[in-house]
Design a protein around this motif. Structure first.
Motif, short mmCIF file in Angstrom:
data_model
loop_
_atom_site.label_atom_id
_atom_site.label_comp_id
_atom_site.label_asym_id
_atom_site.label_seq_id
_atom_site.Cartn_x
_atom_site.Cartn_y
_atom_site.Cartn_z
N ILE A 54 0.84 -1.20 0.00
CA ILE A 54 0.00 0.00 0.00
C ILE A 54 0.87 1.25 0.00
O ILE A 54 0.63 2.20 -0.74
N VAL A 55 1.92 1.23 0.81
CA VAL A 55 2.81 2.39 0.92
C VAL A 55 3.40 2.76 -0.44
O VAL A 55 3.56 3.93 -0.78
N THR A 56 3.72 1.75 -1.25
CA THR A 56 4.36 2.03 -2.54
C THR A 56 3.36 2.13 -3.68
O THR A 56 3.76 2.22 -4.84
N GLY A 57 2.07 2.11 -3.37
CA GLY A 57 1.08 2.29 -4.42
C GLY A 57 0.89 1.07 -5.30
O GLY A 57 0.27 1.16 -6.36
N LEU A 58 1.40 -0.07 -4.89
CA LEU A 58 1.23 -1.28 -5.69
C LEU A 58 -0.11 -1.94 -5.39
O LEU A 58 -0.64 -2.69 -6.19
N THR A 59 -0.62 -1.64 -4.19
CA THR A 59 -1.96 -2.09 -3.82
C THR A 59 -2.73 -0.84 -3.38
O THR A 59 -2.19 -0.01 -2.67
N VAL A 60 -3.97 -0.72 -3.84
CA VAL A 60 -4.77 0.44 -3.47
C VAL A 60 -5.59 0.09 -2.23
O VAL A 60 -6.31 -0.90 -2.23
N PRO A 61 -5.45 0.86 -1.15
CA PRO A 61 -6.19 0.54 0.07
C PRO A 61 -7.69 0.77 -0.14
O PRO A 61 -8.07 1.61 -0.95
N THR A 62 -8.51 0.01 0.59
CA THR A 62 -9.96 0.20 0.45
C THR A 62 -10.44 1.34 1.34
O THR A 62 -11.57 1.79 1.21
N ALA A 63 -9.58 1.81 2.26
CA ALA A 63 -9.94 2.98 3.06
C ALA A 63 -8.66 3.76 3.35
O ALA A 63 -7.58 3.20 3.40
N GLY A 64 -8.82 5.06 3.52
CA GLY A 64 -7.68 5.90 3.86
C GLY A 64 -6.73 6.12 2.70
O GLY A 64 -7.02 5.72 1.57
N TYR A 65 -5.59 6.74 2.99
CA TYR A 65 -4.62 7.02 1.92
C TYR A 65 -3.23 7.19 2.51
O TYR A 65 -3.04 7.30 3.72
N VAL A 66 -2.25 7.22 1.61
CA VAL A 66 -0.85 7.38 2.00
C VAL A 66 -0.31 8.63 1.32
O VAL A 66 -0.61 8.90 0.16
N THR A 67 0.47 9.42 2.06
CA THR A 67 1.16 10.53 1.40
C THR A 67 2.65 10.40 1.65
O THR A 67 3.10 9.95 2.71
N ILE A 68 3.43 10.78 0.64
CA ILE A 68 4.87 10.88 0.79
C ILE A 68 5.23 12.31 0.43
O ILE A 68 4.93 12.76 -0.68
N ASP A 69 5.82 13.03 1.36
CA ASP A 69 6.12 14.45 1.17
C ASP A 69 4.89 15.21 0.68
O ASP A 69 4.94 15.95 -0.30
N ASP A 70 3.77 14.98 1.36
CA ASP A 70 2.50 15.66 1.07
C ASP A 70 1.89 15.31 -0.29
O ASP A 70 0.94 15.95 -0.72
N LYS A 71 2.47 14.31 -0.96
CA LYS A 71 1.87 13.91 -2.23
C LYS A 71 1.15 12.59 -2.05
O LYS A 71 1.73 11.62 -1.55
N LYS A 72 -0.12 12.57 -2.43
CA LYS A 72 -0.90 11.36 -2.26
C LYS A 72 -0.42 10.29 -3.25
O LYS A 72 -0.19 10.58 -4.41
N ILE A 73 -0.26 9.07 -2.74
CA ILE A 73 0.22 7.97 -3.59
C ILE A 73 -0.95 7.35 -4.32
O ILE A 73 -1.87 6.80 -3.71
N THR A 74 -0.93 7.45 -5.66
CA THR A 74 -2.02 6.86 -6.44
C THR A 74 -1.51 5.87 -7.47
O THR A 74 -2.28 5.14 -8.07
#
Lengths: 261, 254
Positions: free
Chosen positions: B50-70
């Protein structure tokens, strides 16, 4: 290394000795029991027949059979491998087209051979088609497995490295599939030889299969055996050729490594 | 800075939905070495994907340096329990593939690889093939490959799980040395309490499924942490504390 080489030569030596003894027994049995020539000719007569007919008929017919195997097998390669890539990438295609191919595979194609003669004529085309039909499926199945068998975690690792599906395919997915593809090559090449001979049996005026039928009709059994001998050598040589290519292309794979040890 | 915001993950399997992760909140500083410690099957590995954007979480989100991982995050390096080296490439080529696939000049990629191989003491093995190496060597090369592009994030999923105890201790010390020379943030998944303490700046304890953050412990042991650290009183008290957590979780019992 030297020890291994020595062992290989020794194995070859004993293999040849065994072979020579068997041939000798055959010759002896023919003479002792006075077996009629038209039933089982002695090895010496077969060899004489081969020398006698080699440049007259055998060589030309051998070339004919080789070309039907060559063209048919080339067709198998250029059709099965791209198709395998498509199946591995698209589940939809695999679900729709694959069952049709399985059905084709299950129809006894040998029984359809006479029909191919009607459809595609007496010439090379009908031979090539039977060679292709008998050999494409094994390669297709093995190559599909190969293209699918990549470790999913390796796919993840690769995805963090590149966005290019092209690079990913050529540097990772394709080399990873090669061991399976070579297994397919090996099975297919033996079916290809069978295909060519069957096609020639059913309807042809050229080829080693045709030659055997003609020799049989003339009750010239040494001639028949000579053609059979050439045919066997062809089958073994083609298989060994693929095996050699395999050892050259994927020396890193365990199947090749264990064989060479 | 890497931030996980209420991350949740629910799979749909044949026997109904499976909730792997629930409300995971984490903040990880640049250059920090963080272990995710938890029982098997608690979704630790999923978290890495999820952290690396290889799996998309079903809830919530991850940001790296304020950029959302999509989409897949490219400034990451992965190391798994299996080395995942390419068996048709020799050691040097296996490390260099990281640069090759990123369009780096081949010569430059090879020089960088040699530098890394030198650091792990395997430069003499550059022409060998993976099958000619021991498990520890294979894993070292896998780590070199993951560090080849100086990734912002190094993700390790039980990288020493398949190694014997001696090799493991050695790898731990080597990894610390490699990490100290770079400034990657490391997310290290493990279920080995000692390993987590000895390597990390912070240990994050993940609960049983659905996995969520139970406890976070800052590890204040001096670096570099050599073999004797595991006999120090501080280490033992950390270990005691984490063991207690796992006993309360019911993962360990007497």
């Amino acid at each position: 290394m030297i020890k291994r080489m020595k062992k290989r030569w020794l194995n070859l030596f004993w293999g040849l000795i065994t072979f020579a003894v068997l041939i000798g027994l055959w010759q002896l049995a023919c003479e002792v029991f006075d077996v009629p020539m038209y039933l089982v000719p002695p090895p010496v007569k077969i060899w004489e027949a081969l020398l006698k007919y080699w440049s007259v008929t055998v060589r030309a017919n051998l070339l004919y059979t080789l070309s039907s195997i060559g063209i048919g097998y080339a067709l198998t390669i250029v059709i099965s491998i791209p198709l395998a890539i498509l199946f591995a990438t698209s589940q939809w295609l695999e679900k729709t087209v694959y069952p049709i191919l399985v059905a084709i595979q299950l129809v006894p194609k040998v029984a359809l051979a006479p029909l191919f003669i009607v459809w595609f004529g007496f010439g090379l085309t009908s031979k090539v088609i039977l060679v292709f039909l008998l050999s494409f499926f094994a390669l297709l199945v093995d190559a599909t497995t190969g293209f699918k068998s990549l470790n999913p975690r390796l796919v993840f690792v690769a995805k963090t490295m590149t966005n290019s599906p092209w690079e990913f395919f050529w540097k990772i997915r394709f080399p990873a599939a090669l061991p399976h593809i070579f297994t397919g090559f090996k099975i297919s090449i033996s079916s290809a030889t069978t295909g060519a001979i069957i096609a020639e049996f059913v309807g042809s005026n050229q080829g080693l299969g045709y030659l055997m039928l003609r020799a049989n009709g003339e009750l010239n059994t040494p001639y028949l055996f000579a053609a059979l001998l050439v045919l066997s050598v062809v089958g073994i040589a083609l298989y060994k050729l693929v095996e050699y290519a395999e050892a050259l292309v994927i020396p890193w794979h365990s199947s090749v490594r264990t064989r060479l040890q | 800075m890497l931030i996980l915001n209420n991350v949740g993950m629910t799979y749909h399997s044949g026997s109904g939905p499976v909730e792997a992760l629930r409300d995971v909140n984490l903040e990880i500083n640049d250059g920090e070495f963080v272990s995710l410690l938890g029982p098997s099957g608690c979704g630790k590995s999923t978290l890495l994907f999820i952290v690396t954007g290889l799996t998309v979480p079903t809830a919530g989100y991850v940001t790296i340096d304020d950029k959302k991982i999509t989409e897949p995050f490219h400034e990451a390096g992965f190391v798994f329990q299996d080395h995942l080296l390419l068996e048709w490439r020799n050691v040097l080529q296996n490390v260099s593939i990281q640069g090759e696939l990123r369009g780096m000049d081949k010569q430059v990629a090879h020089e960088r690889s040699m530098e890394l191989l030198h650091m792990v003491g395997l430069e003499d093995f550059k022409d060998k093939y993976p099958h000619e190496l021991s498990g520890g060597m294979q894993q070292r090369i896998s780590i070199c490959r993951a560090l080849h592009h100086d990734p912002k994030l190094l993700l390790m999923d039980e990288p020493f799980g398949a190694l014997d105890a001696f090799t493991r201790d050695q790898m731990r010390v080597d990894l610390e040395r490699l990490w100290a020379k770079r400034n990657s943030t490391v997310l290290f998944v493990t279920h080995d309490i000692s390993e987590a303490i000895l390597l990390s700046d912070r240990v994050v304890v993940i609960s049983r499924r659905p996995g969520t953050v139970l406890e976070q412990i800052k590890i204040d042991l001096p670096r570099p942490r050599n073999f004797s650290v595991s006999e120090s009183a501080e280490f033992l008290s950390y270990k005691h504390r984490l063991t207690k957590t796992f006993m309360e979780m019911g993962v360990l019992y007497e």
